[in-house]
Design a protein around this motif. Structure first.
Motif, short mmCIF file in Angstrom:
data_model
loop_
_atom_site.label_atom_id
_atom_site.label_comp_id
_atom_site.label_asym_id
_atom_site.label_seq_id
_atom_site.Cartn_x
_atom_site.Cartn_y
_atom_site.Cartn_z
N ARG A 258 0.83 -1.20 0.00
CA ARG A 258 0.00 0.00 0.00
C ARG A 258 0.87 1.26 0.00
O ARG A 258 0.56 2.23 -0.69
N ARG A 259 1.97 1.26 0.71
CA ARG A 259 2.83 2.44 0.78
C ARG A 259 3.47 2.72 -0.57
O ARG A 259 3.54 3.88 -1.01
N VAL A 260 3.93 1.67 -1.26
CA VAL A 260 4.56 1.86 -2.56
C VAL A 260 3.57 2.44 -3.56
O VAL A 260 3.88 3.38 -4.30
N LEU A 261 2.34 1.92 -3.57
CA LEU A 261 1.35 2.41 -4.51
C LEU A 261 0.91 3.84 -4.17
O LEU A 261 0.67 4.65 -5.06
N GLU A 262 0.82 4.15 -2.89
CA GLU A 262 0.38 5.49 -2.49
C GLU A 262 1.43 6.54 -2.85
O GLU A 262 1.08 7.68 -3.17
N TYR A 263 2.71 6.18 -2.80
CA TYR A 263 3.78 7.15 -3.06
C TYR A 263 4.43 6.91 -4.43
O TYR A 263 5.59 7.24 -4.63
N ARG A 264 3.67 6.35 -5.36
CA ARG A 264 4.22 5.95 -6.66
C ARG A 264 4.75 7.14 -7.45
O ARG A 264 5.66 6.99 -8.27
N HIS A 265 4.21 8.34 -7.24
CA HIS A 265 4.62 9.51 -8.02
C HIS A 265 5.85 10.21 -7.43
O HIS A 265 6.64 10.79 -8.17
N VAL A 266 6.02 10.19 -6.14
CA VAL A 266 7.06 10.98 -5.49
C VAL A 266 8.20 10.13 -4.95
O VAL A 266 9.18 10.66 -4.43
N GLY A 267 8.11 8.84 -5.07
CA GLY A 267 9.19 7.98 -4.57
C GLY A 267 8.86 7.39 -3.23
O GLY A 267 8.44 8.06 -2.31
N TRP A 268 9.03 6.09 -3.12
CA TRP A 268 8.71 5.37 -1.89
C TRP A 268 9.98 4.94 -1.15
O TRP A 268 9.92 4.32 -0.11
N ARG A 269 11.14 5.29 -1.73
CA ARG A 269 12.43 5.05 -1.09
C ARG A 269 13.44 5.99 -1.72
O ARG A 269 13.13 6.75 -2.64
N GLU A 270 14.66 5.97 -1.23
CA GLU A 270 15.71 6.81 -1.81
C GLU A 270 16.27 6.13 -3.06
O GLU A 270 16.73 4.98 -3.00
N PHE A 271 16.23 6.82 -4.18
CA PHE A 271 16.73 6.26 -5.44
C PHE A 271 18.10 6.86 -5.76
O PHE A 271 18.43 7.96 -5.34
N ASP A 272 18.90 6.10 -6.50
CA ASP A 272 20.21 6.60 -6.95
C ASP A 272 20.41 6.20 -8.40
O ASP A 272 19.50 5.67 -9.05
N GLU A 273 21.60 6.44 -8.94
CA GLU A 273 21.86 6.16 -10.35
C GLU A 273 21.74 4.69 -10.70
O GLU A 273 21.52 4.32 -11.85
#
Length: 279
Positions: A258-273
């Motif tokens: 549910r958390r991943v789908l709710e934050y699908r637009h703004v990122g649900w974790r810290e992303f890198d290259e």
């Protein structure tokens, strides 16, 4: 009335043609393909991205219409974004006119009313994001400087009295200064942007669009085959997941899903290259 109806009919036909394209491009293999159990979202999406698809019907015309609409929107937005500067120019021109100054000042009043509307909208955007943006700083600075300069001109020049003009100019100046101070004292928006998932999948925008339409159709087939059990709300969220990121949904409990789908637009974790997998 004929033009909007024709445009609506054309859009409906385009949607119908796209749905038919998706059925022909995806259904043939999706209805019979074997997927591992337990179901893997990564495997299903990888199958979509691995395939090649014919061009979408009406894609060129749709791109042309979209480009024209964006161009017209940009042209329409320019006077609004530079409303305070336009108002300053109108007041300056009015000071040089022996006749017709009232008409220019009347237009200046409209310009500063538009400037208040624009900077007020910018303030509401800042209130939601609390982030500094280059566009926000430029708009606030232009509004504040142009409005203050106009207010000085109104004080020192002998111009015809135009009701509410001074109030509108002063209001635009105050809002512009307030917006400028808030923008400059906020954190830059770069930090928020870095949380957005990096791009994955095809590099070409046209190929990405085809893959996205094909993935949407695959989801419909998976639901029809009862390989996945999602409600209508999650179906919409799965369609809106960034292309190439269904793999993030594998192996999650219900709360994390549910958390991943709710934050699908703004990122649900810290992303890198390392998350960038553009092909």
């Amino acid at each position: 009335m004929a033009a909007p109806k024709a445009l609506t009919a054309w859009a409906r036909k385009t949607d119908e043609a796209r749905e038919e394209w998706a059925r022909q491009a995806v259904d043939g293999w999706a209805r019979t393909a074997r997927f591992s159990q337990p179901f893997s979202w990564a495997e299903a999406e990888a199958a979509v991205l691995a395939r090649s698809y014919p061009p979408l019907p009406g894609r060129f015309l749709l791109n042309a219409v979209g480009a024209m609409a964006m161009g017209l929107l940009a042209l329409a937005a320019l006077p609004l974004l530079g409303a305070s500067v336009l108002g300053l120019v109108l007041v300056a021109l009015a000071s040089r006119q022996e006749t017709g100054a009232e008409g220019l000042l009347w237009l200046a009043r409209i310009a500063f009313a538009a400037a208040i509307l624009v900077v007020g909208t910018a303030l509401s955007v800042w209130w939601q994001t609390r982030r500094r943006s280059v566009g926000g700083v430029a708009l606030a600075a232009a509004t504040a400087v142009a409005s203050l300069a106009t207010y000085v001109l109104l004080l020192v020049l002998d111009l015809p009295v135009m009701p509410w003009l001074s109030v509108l100019v002063l209001g635009a100046a105050i809002l512009g200064l307030a917006n400028l101070v808030l923008e400059l004292t906020s954190r830059p928006e770069g930090r928020a942007k870095s949380r957005k998932p990096p791009r994955r999948g095809p590099r070409s925008s046209d190929k990405r669009h085809r893959a996205s339409v094909a993935r949407d159709r695959l989801l419909d087939v998976l639901i029809h085959r009862r390989l996945v059990d999602v409600d209508e709300g999650d179906r919409i969220r799965l369609r809106e997941m960034p292309l190439g990121y269904w793999s993030e949904l594998d192996g999650l409990d219900q709360r994390e899903w549910r958390r991943v789908l709710e934050y699908r637009h703004v990122g649900w974790r810290e992303f890198d290259e390392n998350d960038n997998q553009v092909r």
